[in-house]
Motif scaffolding. Structure first.
Motif, PDB file in Angstrom:
ATOM      1  N   GLY A 135       0.899  -1.281  -0.043  1.00 41.54           N
ATOM      2  CA  GLY A 135      -0.154  -0.051  -0.085  1.00 41.54           C
ATOM      3  C   GLY A 135       0.668   1.178   0.089  1.00 41.54           C
ATOM      4  N   CYS A 136       0.460   2.163  -0.652  1.00 40.74           N
ATOM      5  CA  CYS A 136       1.152   3.393  -0.615  1.00 40.74           C
ATOM      6  C   CYS A 136       0.664   4.580   0.179  1.00 40.74           C
ATOM      7  CB  CYS A 136       1.137   3.992  -2.122  1.00 40.74           C
ATOM      8  SG  CYS A 136       2.413   5.249  -2.538  1.00 40.74           S
ATOM      9  N   THR A 137       1.016   4.618   1.463  1.00 41.38           N
ATOM     10  CA  THR A 137       0.391   5.545   2.200  1.00 41.38           C
ATOM     11  C   THR A 137       0.928   6.900   2.181  1.00 41.38           C
ATOM     12  OG1 THR A 137       2.179   4.975   3.768  1.00 41.38           O
ATOM     13  CG2 THR A 137       0.417   3.680   4.105  1.00 41.38           C
ATOM     14  N   LYS A 138       0.413   7.891   2.893  1.00 41.78           N
ATOM     15  CA  LYS A 138       0.689   9.197   2.820  1.00 41.78           C
ATOM     16  C   LYS A 138       2.073   9.651   3.677  1.00 41.78           C
ATOM     17  CE  LYS A 138      -1.543  12.889   4.919  1.00 41.78           C
ATOM     18  NZ  LYS A 138      -2.269  13.767   5.448  1.00 41.78           N
ATOM     19  N   SER A 139       2.770  10.382   3.226  1.00 39.25           N
ATOM     20  CA  SER A 139       3.898  10.854   3.936  1.00 39.25           C
ATOM     21  C   SER A 139       3.692  12.000   4.647  1.00 39.25           C
ATOM     22  CB  SER A 139       5.459  10.922   2.998  1.00 39.25           C
ATOM     23  OG  SER A 139       4.902  12.156   2.273  1.00 39.25           O
ATOM     24  N   GLU A 140       4.418  12.316   5.617  1.00 41.63           N
ATOM     25  CA  GLU A 140       4.523  13.245   6.492  1.00 41.63           C
ATOM     26  C   GLU A 140       4.331  14.733   5.663  1.00 41.63           C
ATOM     27  OE1 GLU A 140       6.673  11.667  10.431  1.00 41.63           O
ATOM     28  OE2 GLU A 140       7.533  13.294   9.696  1.00 41.63           O
ATOM     29  N   ASP A 141       5.162  14.848   4.748  1.00 38.60           N
ATOM     30  CA  ASP A 141       5.335  16.007   3.898  1.00 38.60           C
ATOM     31  C   ASP A 141       4.127  16.282   2.937  1.00 38.60           C
ATOM     32  OD1 ASP A 141       7.272  16.908   5.526  1.00 38.60           O
ATOM     33  OD2 ASP A 141       8.800  15.930   4.392  1.00 38.60           O
ATOM     34  N   SER A 142       3.346  15.235   2.788  1.00 43.41           N
ATOM     35  CA  SER A 142       2.413  15.285   1.538  1.00 43.41           C
ATOM     36  C   SER A 142       1.141  15.582   2.015  1.00 43.41           C
ATOM     37  CB  SER A 142       2.340  13.956   0.862  1.00 43.41           C
ATOM     38  OG  SER A 142       1.796  12.985   1.744  1.00 43.41           O
ATOM     39  N   ASP A 143       0.292  15.940   0.968  1.00 42.91           N
ATOM     40  CA  ASP A 143      -0.964  16.431   0.907  1.00 42.91           C
ATOM     41  C   ASP A 143      -2.102  14.933   0.510  1.00 42.91           C
ATOM     42  OD1 ASP A 143      -0.503  19.658  -0.572  1.00 42.91           O
ATOM     43  OD2 ASP A 143      -0.765  18.877   1.665  1.00 42.91           O
TER      44      ASP A 143
ATOM     45  N   GLU B 103       9.537  16.333  -0.908  1.00 41.49           N
ATOM     46  CA  GLU B 103       8.179  15.449  -1.365  1.00 41.49           C
ATOM     47  C   GLU B 103       7.113  16.417  -1.826  1.00 41.49           C
ATOM     48  OE1 GLU B 103       7.669  12.740   1.606  1.00 41.49           O
ATOM     49  OE2 GLU B 103       9.715  11.724   1.409  1.00 41.49           O
ATOM     50  N   ALA B 104       7.583  17.166  -2.774  1.00 39.00           N
ATOM     51  CA  ALA B 104       6.506  17.960  -3.583  1.00 39.00           C
ATOM     52  C   ALA B 104       6.249  17.179  -4.989  1.00 39.00           C
ATOM     53  CB  ALA B 104       6.918  19.343  -4.069  1.00 39.00           C
ATOM     54  N   ASN B 105       7.131  16.334  -5.460  1.00 41.68           N
ATOM     55  CA  ASN B 105       6.887  15.396  -6.700  1.00 41.68           C
ATOM     56  C   ASN B 105       6.329  14.176  -6.167  1.00 41.68           C
ATOM     57  OD1 ASN B 105       7.327  13.311  -8.646  1.00 41.68           O
ATOM     58  ND2 ASN B 105       9.422  14.800  -9.175  1.00 41.68           N
ATOM     59  N   PRO B 106       5.185  13.665  -6.853  1.00 41.18           N
ATOM     60  CA  PRO B 106       4.368  12.472  -6.455  1.00 41.18           C
ATOM     61  C   PRO B 106       5.308  11.376  -6.314  1.00 41.18           C
ATOM     62  CG  PRO B 106       2.757  13.936  -7.864  1.00 41.18           C
ATOM     63  CD  PRO B 106       4.395  14.502  -7.871  1.00 41.18           C
ATOM     64  N   PHE B 107       6.407  11.238  -7.269  1.00 43.28           N
ATOM     65  CA  PHE B 107       7.211  10.062  -7.353  1.00 43.28           C
ATOM     66  C   PHE B 107       7.664   9.949  -6.155  1.00 43.28           C
ATOM     67  CE2 PHE B 107      11.116   7.737  -8.042  1.00 43.28           C
ATOM     68  CZ  PHE B 107      10.872   6.923  -8.971  1.00 43.28           C
ATOM     69  N   ARG B 108       8.236  11.092  -5.456  1.00 41.69           N
ATOM     70  CA  ARG B 108       9.082  10.987  -4.128  1.00 41.69           C
ATOM     71  C   ARG B 108       8.198  10.526  -2.908  1.00 41.69           C
ATOM     72  NH1 ARG B 108      13.782   9.684  -5.803  1.00 41.69           N
ATOM     73  NH2 ARG B 108      14.413  11.029  -7.381  1.00 41.69           N
ATOM     74  N   ILE B 109       6.895  10.951  -2.988  1.00 35.61           N
ATOM     75  CA  ILE B 109       6.013  10.693  -2.044  1.00 35.61           C
ATOM     76  C   ILE B 109       5.687   9.351  -1.917  1.00 35.61           C
ATOM     77  CG2 ILE B 109       3.471  11.143  -1.243  1.00 35.61           C
ATOM     78  CD1 ILE B 109       3.591  13.982  -2.637  1.00 35.61           C
ATOM     79  N   ALA B 110       5.345   8.697  -3.299  1.00 36.53           N
ATOM     80  CA  ALA B 110       4.909   7.130  -3.216  1.00 36.53           C
ATOM     81  C   ALA B 110       6.160   6.342  -2.855  1.00 36.53           C
ATOM     82  CB  ALA B 110       4.537   7.052  -4.727  1.00 36.53           C
ATOM     83  N   GLU B 111       7.396   6.736  -3.182  1.00 35.63           N
ATOM     84  CA  GLU B 111       8.492   6.108  -2.952  1.00 35.63           C
ATOM     85  C   GLU B 111       8.739   5.961  -1.507  1.00 35.63           C
ATOM     86  OE1 GLU B 111      12.824   6.125  -4.943  1.00 35.63           O
ATOM     87  OE2 GLU B 111      12.592   7.842  -3.951  1.00 35.63           O
ATOM     88  N   THR B 112       8.848   7.214  -0.849  1.00 37.09           N
ATOM     89  CA  THR B 112       8.896   7.145   0.860  1.00 37.09           C
ATOM     90  C   THR B 112       8.028   6.482   1.313  1.00 37.09           C
ATOM     91  OG1 THR B 112      10.054   9.376   0.551  1.00 37.09           O
ATOM     92  CG2 THR B 112       9.169   8.836   2.567  1.00 37.09           C
ATOM     93  N   ALA B 113       6.696   6.789   0.957  1.00 37.84           N
ATOM     94  CA  ALA B 113       5.457   5.936   1.863  1.00 37.84           C
ATOM     95  C   ALA B 113       5.660   4.583   1.626  1.00 37.84           C
ATOM     96  CB  ALA B 113       4.309   6.430   0.952  1.00 37.84           C
ATOM     97  N   SER B 114       6.208   3.955   0.288  1.00 37.37           N
ATOM     98  CA  SER B 114       6.419   2.629  -0.016  1.00 37.37           C
ATOM     99  C   SER B 114       7.382   1.930   1.015  1.00 37.37           C
ATOM    100  CB  SER B 114       6.372   2.235  -1.413  1.00 37.37           C
ATOM    101  OG  SER B 114       7.085   0.942  -1.467  1.00 37.37           O
ATOM    102  N   ILE B 115       8.737   2.704   1.285  1.00 43.42           N
ATOM    103  CA  ILE B 115       9.649   2.532   1.985  1.00 43.42           C
ATOM    104  C   ILE B 115       8.966   2.319   3.571  1.00 43.42           C
ATOM    105  CG2 ILE B 115      11.868   2.925   3.328  1.00 43.42           C
ATOM    106  CD1 ILE B 115      12.059   1.935   0.415  1.00 43.42           C
TER     107      ILE B 115
END
Length: 364
Positions: free
Chosen positions: A29-37, A88-100
Motif C-alpha cells: 500500500g502507498c500511504t501518505k508521507s508526513e510532507d504530502s497532501d 516530497e513535492a513530486n508525487p514520485f518521491r511521495i510514493a517512494e518514501t511512503a512505500s519504504i
C-alpha cells in the motif's frame, strides 16, 4: 509477501531467477508521507506493484554477504536507514518514501529516514548521520550519481550494506554497494520515442525537456529517446533540448521560451511527468488547444494520466516508485547469506489513450 527467488542479472533488462520462483511480484500500500497532501499520492492498487523483469537462462553478476564483507543478521532486529534525495513535492518521491515506510512498518523493522531537500551536500551528510545513529543497512535514493566516496568509505569501514533505488551511483557493485533496484531508463526513452513517432506520424520538429544533470536517469532516458528517433523516424528532428530539472515550474518556464523561439514545434518529450505538466500549463497559457503539441512523459503520476484523459498528453511511460517490498526483500535475502543480483531491473507499464481512463487508479 512472497519469498524472493535468487536473482541474477543477464543484461540491463533481464534477470536470472535461481530459486523456486520464475518471477517476483511485490506489492504494498502507498500511504501518505508526513510532507504530502492527501491528494498527491493515490493509494496503490493491488496489481500496481513492482515486478522484476522476466528471468531468462544464463548467469550474471550477483552479490553475497561473504563477497561484500560483513556478517549475517536478522533483518527484524536491524536498523535500516533510508535517504530520500528530493523534497516530497513530486508525487514520485511521495510514493517512494511512503512505500519504504509502509514496508518497514509491515515487517516491524526500525527505520531511520532523512530527506536531502534536493541538496547533494545535505544528502551526503544525511547518510553519514544515519550511519552515526546506528543504521545497520542503508537504502539510498541518490540525487546524483557521482560524489559518493565519503559515504562509501564510512560504510565500508563498518561493513554496512547499501542498496540504491531509482538511480545508480558510479561505484563498484558488490564492493561499494550491494545492488541497484530500478527501471531500464534507456528502454524507457525508447518507448517514449515510439509514442512520439506514433503521435506525430514520424515527421516534424520536436523538443526534449531534460531531467536534472548529474544522474544516470537523465543521461539514459535521453540516449534511449534520441537513438530510437534516429533509427526509426529520421523525419523527426530534435531542435531544442533544455533542462527542466525534473520540476513542474521549470518545465513550464522552459516550454514558454520554447514556444516563443520554436512556434512550429510539433512534440515535446518530457523526461518526467512534472515537467510534462509544466509544459501543459505553458501551452494552455499560450492559448494552444489540447493535443496541438504532442506531449510524451515518463513516470505515471495520477495528474499526468489524467492529462491523457483530458487530451493534453499523448502517452506516459511508467516508472514505478514503489520500492519498499523489493528493497526490503533484497536486504532480507542478502543478510541471510543468499545471493542477490547486482542489478535488479523492474518492469514498467505504460498509459495511453486506450487505457488511461480505466487504469487511472493504478497511477500514483
Amino acid at each position: 509477501m512472497k519469498p524472493t527467488a535468487l536473482l541474477r542479472r543477464t543484461s540491463a533488462r533481464t534477470l536470472l531467477a535461481t530459486g523456486l520462483l520464475t518471477s517476483l511480484v511485490l506489492t504494498t500500500g502507498c500511504t501518505k508521507s508526513e510532507d504530502s497532501d492527501s491528494d498527491k499520492a493515490a493509494p496503490q492498487q493491488g496489481d500496481a506493484g513492482q515486478q522484476v523483469a522476466s528471468p531468462s537462462a544464463g548467469s550474471g553478476p550477483a552479490c553475497t554477504i561473504d563477497a561484500y564483507g560483513g556478517e549475517k543478521l536478522d533483518l527484524k532486529s536491524a536498523t535500516v536507514g533510508f535517504s530520500q534525495s528530493e523534497k516530497e513535492a513530486n508525487p514520485f518521491r511521495i510514493a517512494e518514501t511512503a512505500s519504504i515506510e509502509a514496508e518497514a512498518k509491515k515487517r516491524g523493522v526500525k527505520l531511520l529516514t532523512a530527506n536531502a531537500q534536493s541538496q547533494f551536500s545535505k544528502q551526503i551528510s544525511d547518510v553519514q548521520d544515519l550511519i552515526a545513529k546506528g543504521a545497520d543497512l542503508l537504502v539510498i535514493a541518490p540525487l546524483n550519481s557521482d560524489g559518493w566516496e565519503p559515504v562509501l568509505r564510512t560504510a565500508a569501514a563498518k561493513h554496512i550494506p547499501i542498496v540504491t533505488v531509482d538511480r545508480k551511483i558510479n561505484a563498484t557493485a558488490c564492493k561499494d554497494y550491494v545492488s541497484f533496484i530500478g527501471s531500464d531508463f534507456v528502454e524507457q526513452g525508447k518507448r517514449a520515442a515510439d509514442e512520439m513517432i506514433e503521435a506525430t506520424g514520424g515527421k516534424g520538429d520536436i523538443a526534449i525537456l531534460l531531467g536534472s544533470a548529474g544522474n544516470n536517469v537523465t543521461t539514459e532516458r535521453t540516449k534511449g529517446f534520441v537513438d530510437q528517433i534516429k533509427a526509426k523516424a529520421p523525419g523527426l528532428k530534435v531542435v531544442f533540448q533544455q533542462t527542466g530539472e525534473f520540476a513542474r515550474e521549470k518545465g513550464q518556464s522552459v516550454t514558454e521560451n520554447l514556444i516563443q523561439s520554436k512556434p512550429g514545434i510539433k512534440g515535446i518529450y518530457a523526461e518526467n511527468d512534472e515537467m510534462g505538466l509544466g509544459a501543459v500549463n505553458a501551452l494552455k497559457g499560450a492559448g494552444k488547444k489540447a493535443g496541438a503539441v504532442k506531449i510524451v512523459t515518463i513516470d505515471g503520476t495520477r495528474n499526468a494520466v489524467q492529462g491523457i484523459v483530458d487530451g493534453w498528453i499523448h502517452g506516459v511511460i511508467e516508472s514505478n516508485p514503489r520500492f519498499g517490498p523489493l528493497a526490503f526483500q533484497t536486504l532480507d535475502t542478502f543478510t541471510k547469506g543468499s545471493e542477490v543480483a547486482q542489478d535488479i531491473v523492474i518492469k514498467d507499464s505504460a498509459y495511453t489513450e486506450a487505457n488511461a481512463q480505466s487504469d487511472l487508479d493504478k497511477a500514483y
